[in-house]
Design an enzyme around this catalytic site. Sequence first.
Site, PDB file in Angstrom:
ATOM      1  N   ASN A  98       0.820  -1.220   0.000  1.00 26.35           N
ATOM      2  CA  ASN A  98       0.000   0.000   0.000  1.00 26.35           C
ATOM      3  C   ASN A  98       0.851   1.267   0.000  1.00 26.35           C
ATOM      4  OD1 ASN A  98      -1.960  -1.893   0.172  1.00 26.35           O
ATOM      5  ND2 ASN A  98      -2.625  -1.408   2.249  1.00 26.35           N
ATOM      6  N   THR A 143     -15.115  36.932 -32.354  1.00 29.05           N
ATOM      7  CA  THR A 143     -15.923  36.482 -31.219  1.00 29.05           C
ATOM      8  C   THR A 143     -17.158  35.833 -31.834  1.00 29.05           C
ATOM      9  OG1 THR A 143     -17.177  38.540 -31.014  1.00 29.05           O
ATOM     10  CG2 THR A 143     -15.141  38.406 -29.745  1.00 29.05           C
ATOM     11  N   HIS A 144     -17.642  34.789 -31.212  1.00 24.60           N
ATOM     12  CA  HIS A 144     -18.779  34.018 -31.749  1.00 24.60           C
ATOM     13  C   HIS A 144     -18.472  33.478 -33.148  1.00 24.60           C
ATOM     14  CE1 HIS A 144     -21.172  35.863 -28.454  1.00 24.60           C
ATOM     15  NE2 HIS A 144     -20.458  36.929 -28.761  1.00 24.60           N
ATOM     16  N   GLU A 271      -7.095  17.291 -35.505  1.00 23.88           N
ATOM     17  CA  GLU A 271      -8.350  16.613 -35.155  1.00 23.88           C
ATOM     18  C   GLU A 271      -8.159  15.627 -34.002  1.00 23.88           C
ATOM     19  OE1 GLU A 271     -10.843  15.792 -39.073  1.00 23.88           O
ATOM     20  OE2 GLU A 271      -8.720  15.401 -39.370  1.00 23.88           O
ATOM     21  N   TYR A 298      -6.540   1.970   2.414  1.00 19.42           N
ATOM     22  CA  TYR A 298      -6.359   1.470   1.059  1.00 19.42           C
ATOM     23  C   TYR A 298      -7.512   0.543   0.657  1.00 19.42           C
ATOM     24  CZ  TYR A 298      -4.593  -0.858  -3.053  1.00 19.42           C
ATOM     25  OH  TYR A 298      -4.476  -1.333  -4.322  1.00 19.42           O
ATOM     26  N   GLN A 303      -6.353   0.766  -7.531  1.00 23.52           N
ATOM     27  CA  GLN A 303      -5.538   0.235  -8.637  1.00 23.52           C
ATOM     28  C   GLN A 303      -5.980   0.833  -9.977  1.00 23.52           C
ATOM     29  OE1 GLN A 303      -4.183  -3.873  -8.462  1.00 23.52           O
ATOM     30  NE2 GLN A 303      -5.355  -4.291 -10.306  1.00 23.52           N
TER      31      GLN A 303
END
Length: 407
Positions: A98, A143-144, A271, A298, A303
């Site tokens: 742990n 803008t927009h 992309e 723990y 995990q």
Amino acid sequence: MTLWAGRVGTSLAEEVREFLRGDDAELLPYDCAATAVHARRLHAAGLLSDDELAQVDEGLERIGAEGVVDEGDEDVHTAIERRLGDIGRKIHAGRSRNDQVAAAARLYVEDACAEAIVAVEGLARALLERAAEEADTPMPGYTHLQRAQPITLGHHLLAWVEMLDRDRGRLRFAADQARPSPLGAGALAGSTLALPPPPGETMQNSVDAVADRDFVLDYLYACAVLFSHLSRIGEEVCVWATSEFGFVRLPEGAATGSSMMPQKLNPDVAELVRGKAGTALGRLAGLLAVVKGLPLAYDTDLQEDKAPLFASRRDVRTALAALTVLVAELDFDRERLSAACSDPLLYATDAAEALVLAGTPFRDAHEEVAASVRAGTFEPPPGSARPTPGPGGVAEQLAAARANFAA
Ligand code: ARG
């Protein structure tokens, strides 16, 4: 053989072993480093001789060099202990997997942050070069996604650099959060062995030390925000590269063709960076859902931090490298950019401000200019070659950003 074979009579069912096995091979070098620190604690307490410490160090070096070998171990911690041979039977005194896994994960996050910072700086420097070249290239600011006011391309690219500067700050913060060592926490309550604390910053509370994964969340958050920025950059490259905008031509080394349409050149890097931003924020949301409501200390649920951690590091590394190549080679079309900026209406705000300087209240000036726009009689104010906005314009921004990202 499991580390806890003394407790149970039978071996683990294959299906159960398969399910429980965490894919944690990437932790190996970090677990070796944490194990070397723990070995020094045992040595200082007289529980390992000089010779035994040397054996541990040699063993860890060998294991690190060999890398991961799949011999069906339950996890990387088990593999290291087994591969240390006889001396491995002594190494686990005073620790648990742990605190061991938390220690290794912390070293991993620190390293991943350092690596990401270098890559972010590389992208920022590539952008700074492009911003210097395009410092005076006029372009419409949006803008927009509607043309708004004139700026320069250099000014726009420097906005991207500012985003990356904050990303670097978030990565530094995540590295700082990962730094304190949890070693000594044991399973959750320390141990009866009088081991000295590990060197450097240590965690205060043994229960928290093994239960905490905030440092992973901080890293995933830094990655998610970084990817949101890379995605916005990617989206702008995609839009700018359309025939409709035509602000930029894609470099052939960083764009792909179509398997069917011979004329195409596609902005795949931009992309995919945009797409990976979705995955990056999913990883953060996923781990938040895992830790939410977990009882201390723990639990094996923790995990589940490994897969998003490893995948984020890989995505950050590869995305930043590819995007750096892309931006370094983008071929900006200055004529198209200037032409897009030649619409006099982009100076409508400036015209209203010229009236304000002559004493007209702003709202009246706005209405007056709007009326001329509607009537199609708008004229830009004389001499409306506009200075670049912002304190000191592009030159001063560039100088400051260069100093900030100096190698
Ligand atoms: N594979 C575990 C993890 O990634 C290591 C700790 C296991 N501890 C335990 N008590 N089962 O968190």
